[in-house]
Enzyme design. Structure first.
Site, PDB file in Angstrom:
ATOM      1  N   GLY A 125       0.778  -1.234  -0.037  1.00  0.00           N
ATOM      2  CA  GLY A 125      -0.047   0.002   0.014  1.00  0.00           C
ATOM      3  C   GLY A 125       0.990   1.146  -0.027  1.00  0.00           C
ATOM      4  O   GLY A 125       2.031   1.429  -0.282  1.00  0.00           O
ATOM      5  N   ASN A 126       0.158   2.270   0.310  1.00  0.00           N
ATOM      6  CA  ASN A 126       0.890   3.654   0.384  1.00  0.00           C
ATOM      7  C   ASN A 126       0.274   4.455   1.414  1.00  0.00           C
ATOM      8  O   ASN A 126      -0.595   4.032   2.318  1.00  0.00           O
ATOM      9  CB  ASN A 126       0.911   4.414  -0.919  1.00  0.00           C
ATOM     10  CG  ASN A 126      -0.346   4.557  -1.328  1.00  0.00           C
ATOM     11  OD1 ASN A 126      -1.193   5.438  -0.762  1.00  0.00           O
ATOM     12  ND2 ASN A 126      -0.862   4.043  -2.489  1.00  0.00           N
ATOM     13  N   HIS A 127       0.818   5.665   1.710  1.00  0.00           N
ATOM     14  CA  HIS A 127       0.578   6.632   2.696  1.00  0.00           C
ATOM     15  C   HIS A 127      -0.512   7.512   2.755  1.00  0.00           C
ATOM     16  O   HIS A 127      -0.959   8.258   3.458  1.00  0.00           O
ATOM     17  CB  HIS A 127       1.730   7.526   3.245  1.00  0.00           C
ATOM     18  CG  HIS A 127       3.012   6.604   3.719  1.00  0.00           C
ATOM     19  ND1 HIS A 127       2.851   5.798   4.673  1.00  0.00           N
ATOM     20  CD2 HIS A 127       4.058   6.502   3.346  1.00  0.00           C
ATOM     21  CE1 HIS A 127       4.370   5.226   4.914  1.00  0.00           C
ATOM     22  NE2 HIS A 127       4.932   5.773   3.971  1.00  0.00           N
TER      23      HIS A 127
END
Length: 216
Positions: free
Chosen positions: A21-23
């Site tokens: 995923g990512n932030h």
């Protein structure tokens, strides 16, 4: 007016408990949904996993998804009838080639993952965009910002790109502010200072409304 907005990250599963995923928090996309709804637009907000509550504005219909494939399917179903498309989601570029059925156990000093490219939602839908539809993309860059953003604008058939740089203080993930530059297909560039994301969303919406074809 009908508006499609994608927001938040996508989570690409490795196994039943882990993901890539990512932030992204989804705050920018959610703020855009509210800003469009305030103008009287009917908004479909397709959200990846976030901790944000569902919008309360009755003009906003939210659909929650997890993966890029799910987000694409949801967006593709809504896009043909929408006047405006806003791709604010931070979609994972790649996903695991294989999702383990059970939790991957720790073994050895390294773990090699094979990744395959995800569908490019904006570019794929951009191929079927009609002249009266208006498409907005986001470009989060770390170098050659304007060059990369303009390349993305043309490659994905956007009418406008919202550019921000991780080198700018107050921009990017995990903050309540943003600093953006708007680039449109006619070559116009508008630079804004750091603002709360709600104010940034208002600026973007006003720029879109000013550029919409009359029949929209």
């Amino acid at each position: 007016m009908r508006v499609l907005i994608t927001a938040g990250p996508t989570y690409e599963p490795l196994d039943p408990v882990r993901f890539i995923g990512n932030h992204s928090t989804g705050k920018m996309g959610y703020a855009l949904a509210e800003a469009f709804a305030i103008t009287g637009a009917d908004v479909t907000l397709i959200s990846g996993p976030t901790s944000l509550p569902d919008p309360t504005n009755p003009r906003i219909a939210i659909q929650r998804v997890e993966t890029a494939d799910q987000m694409y399917a949801a967006a593709a179903a809504v896009a043909p009838a929408a006047d405006v498309w806003v791709f604010a989601a931070a979609v994972a570029d790649y996903k695991p080639a294989h999702v383990a059925e059970n939790k991957i156990k720790k073994a050895g000093d390294t773990l090699t993952l094979k990744l395959v490219k995800n569908v490019d939602i904006a570019a794929t839908l951009g191929k079927s965009k009609r002249p009266e539809q208006f498409s907005v993309g986001f470009a989060l860059e770390t170098n050659n910002e304007e060059v990369n953003a303009r390349e993305k604008l043309h490659r994905k058939n956007f009418n406008m790109v919202v550019l921000n740089s991780l080198r700018d203080a107050g921009a990017g993930f995990r903050v309540d502010t943003n600093k953006v530059t708007l680039l449109d297909a006619q070559g116009e560039m508008i630079i804004f200072e750091v603002k709360l994301k709600a104010a940034v969303a208002h600026d973007i919406v006003q720029a879109v409304l000013a550029r919409l074809p009359r029949e929209a």
